[in-house]
Scaffold this motif. Structure first.
Motif, short mmCIF file in Angstrom:
data_model
loop_
_atom_site.label_atom_id
_atom_site.label_comp_id
_atom_site.label_asym_id
_atom_site.label_seq_id
_atom_site.Cartn_x
_atom_site.Cartn_y
_atom_site.Cartn_z
N GLY A 65 2.20 85.55 -14.42
CA GLY A 65 2.47 84.21 -13.86
C GLY A 65 3.25 83.28 -14.90
O GLY A 65 4.30 83.93 -15.45
N GLN A 66 3.24 82.27 -14.28
CA GLN A 66 4.18 81.19 -14.67
C GLN A 66 3.20 80.11 -15.62
O GLN A 66 2.12 79.87 -15.22
CB GLN A 66 4.94 80.58 -13.85
CG GLN A 66 5.76 81.45 -13.00
CD GLN A 66 6.92 82.30 -13.85
OE1 GLN A 66 7.12 81.60 -14.76
NE2 GLN A 66 6.91 83.54 -13.78
N PRO A 67 3.71 79.23 -16.59
CA PRO A 67 3.09 78.09 -17.13
C PRO A 67 2.62 77.04 -16.12
O PRO A 67 1.80 76.47 -16.30
CB PRO A 67 4.06 77.55 -18.07
CG PRO A 67 5.20 78.74 -18.24
CD PRO A 67 5.43 79.62 -17.07
N SER A 68 3.45 77.09 -14.96
CA SER A 68 3.17 76.04 -13.87
C SER A 68 2.07 76.51 -13.06
O SER A 68 1.63 75.65 -12.14
CB SER A 68 4.17 75.85 -13.01
OG SER A 68 4.69 77.20 -12.47
N LEU A 128 2.08 74.46 -22.53
CA LEU A 128 3.21 74.06 -23.77
C LEU A 128 3.24 75.46 -24.58
O LEU A 128 4.52 75.92 -24.69
CB LEU A 128 2.85 72.94 -24.41
CG LEU A 128 3.85 72.34 -25.49
CD1 LEU A 128 5.41 72.04 -24.65
CD2 LEU A 128 3.47 71.07 -26.22
N LEU A 129 2.18 76.04 -24.98
CA LEU A 129 2.10 77.41 -25.63
C LEU A 129 2.64 78.38 -24.79
O LEU A 129 3.55 79.20 -25.45
CB LEU A 129 0.58 77.70 -26.14
CG LEU A 129 -0.03 76.77 -26.98
CD1 LEU A 129 -1.56 77.30 -27.23
CD2 LEU A 129 0.70 77.24 -28.49
N ILE A 130 2.57 78.71 -23.64
CA ILE A 130 3.11 79.52 -22.56
C ILE A 130 4.51 79.46 -22.68
O ILE A 130 5.41 80.27 -22.82
CB ILE A 130 2.35 79.75 -21.30
CG1 ILE A 130 0.96 79.98 -21.46
CG2 ILE A 130 3.13 80.85 -20.37
CD1 ILE A 130 0.10 79.72 -20.23
N GLU A 131 4.88 78.36 -22.44
CA GLU A 131 6.47 77.94 -22.48
C GLU A 131 7.25 78.19 -23.55
O GLU A 131 8.17 78.90 -23.74
CB GLU A 131 6.72 76.21 -22.03
CG GLU A 131 6.14 75.98 -20.71
CD GLU A 131 6.48 74.43 -20.43
OE1 GLU A 131 7.63 73.84 -20.93
OE2 GLU A 131 5.44 73.76 -20.08
#
Length: 190
Positions: free
Chosen positions: A109-112, A123-126
């Motif tokens: 997936g995505q951070p969103s 924020l960590l994922i980004e």
């Protein structure tokens, strides 16, 4: 992942020095995992990795267990290292309070994604995505990181991400096979 190991892990009975090193890499009474048995093919390297790997998984790391596992799981997924991702999901996801939806998001997936309700998780994922894609953290993300995380935590974040790139590259290139019972990427398809 290769269909079979490119570098065969050491097998018991282990030479004394190898047995000592493997015991130092695992919790007491737990048999050594395939990755560590592969690292033991280069004993000086395995010894050198011990202190740093021990730090990254210790309580001395300034990130929480949950934060650490978000960084590791996302890094391993981006590197397509099913082996190390599976080990961490199997042993730490529940302890880190990562839901199955969050594990799937970290993998595909995505951070969103809606499963992320804590801005610090997003924020960590980004940050991991940026480091993986560009080798750095852009100013816009860094400013937000610095408003939530200490400088020590940011340094731990970047080194943890880099360490698990190295682990992923080595596990993938050596063809380390999945641990029995460890999940596969396909197990969490969205």
């Amino acid at each position: 992942m290769a269909d079979q190991p490119r570098i065969e892990p050491v097998e018991p009975p282990y030479e004394s020095e190898v047995e000592t090193r493997l015991a130092a890499m695992m919790p007491a009474g737990v048999p050594p995992i395939l990755l560590f048995r592969t690292f033991a093919k280069n004993l000086p390297m395995a010894k050198a990795m011990g202190p740093w790997g021990g730090y990254e998984l210790s309580k001395h790391l300034s990130l929480t267990l949950r934060q650490r596992e978000i960084v590791i799981d996302r890094t391993c997924a981006l590197c397509r290292c099913e082996y190390e991702w599976g080990v961490h999901v199997a042993f730490f996801a529940e302890r880190a309070q990562l839901s199955s939806e969050q594990v799937a998001s970290l993998t595909y997936g995505q951070p969103s994604d809606d499963c992320w309700t804590q801005p610090s998780d997003t924020l960590l994922i980004e940050a991991v995505d940026s480091m993986h894609g560009t080798g750095t953290i852009p100013d816009e993300i860094y400013v937000r990181l610095a408003s939530v995380f200490t400088e020590a935590q940011i340094l731990d974040l970047t080194m943890l991400c880099g360490w698990y790139h190295a682990i992923s590259f080595t596990a993938n290139a050596a063809g380390v096979q999945r641990e029995p019972g460890a999940p596969q990427f396909a197990d969490c398809l969205p």
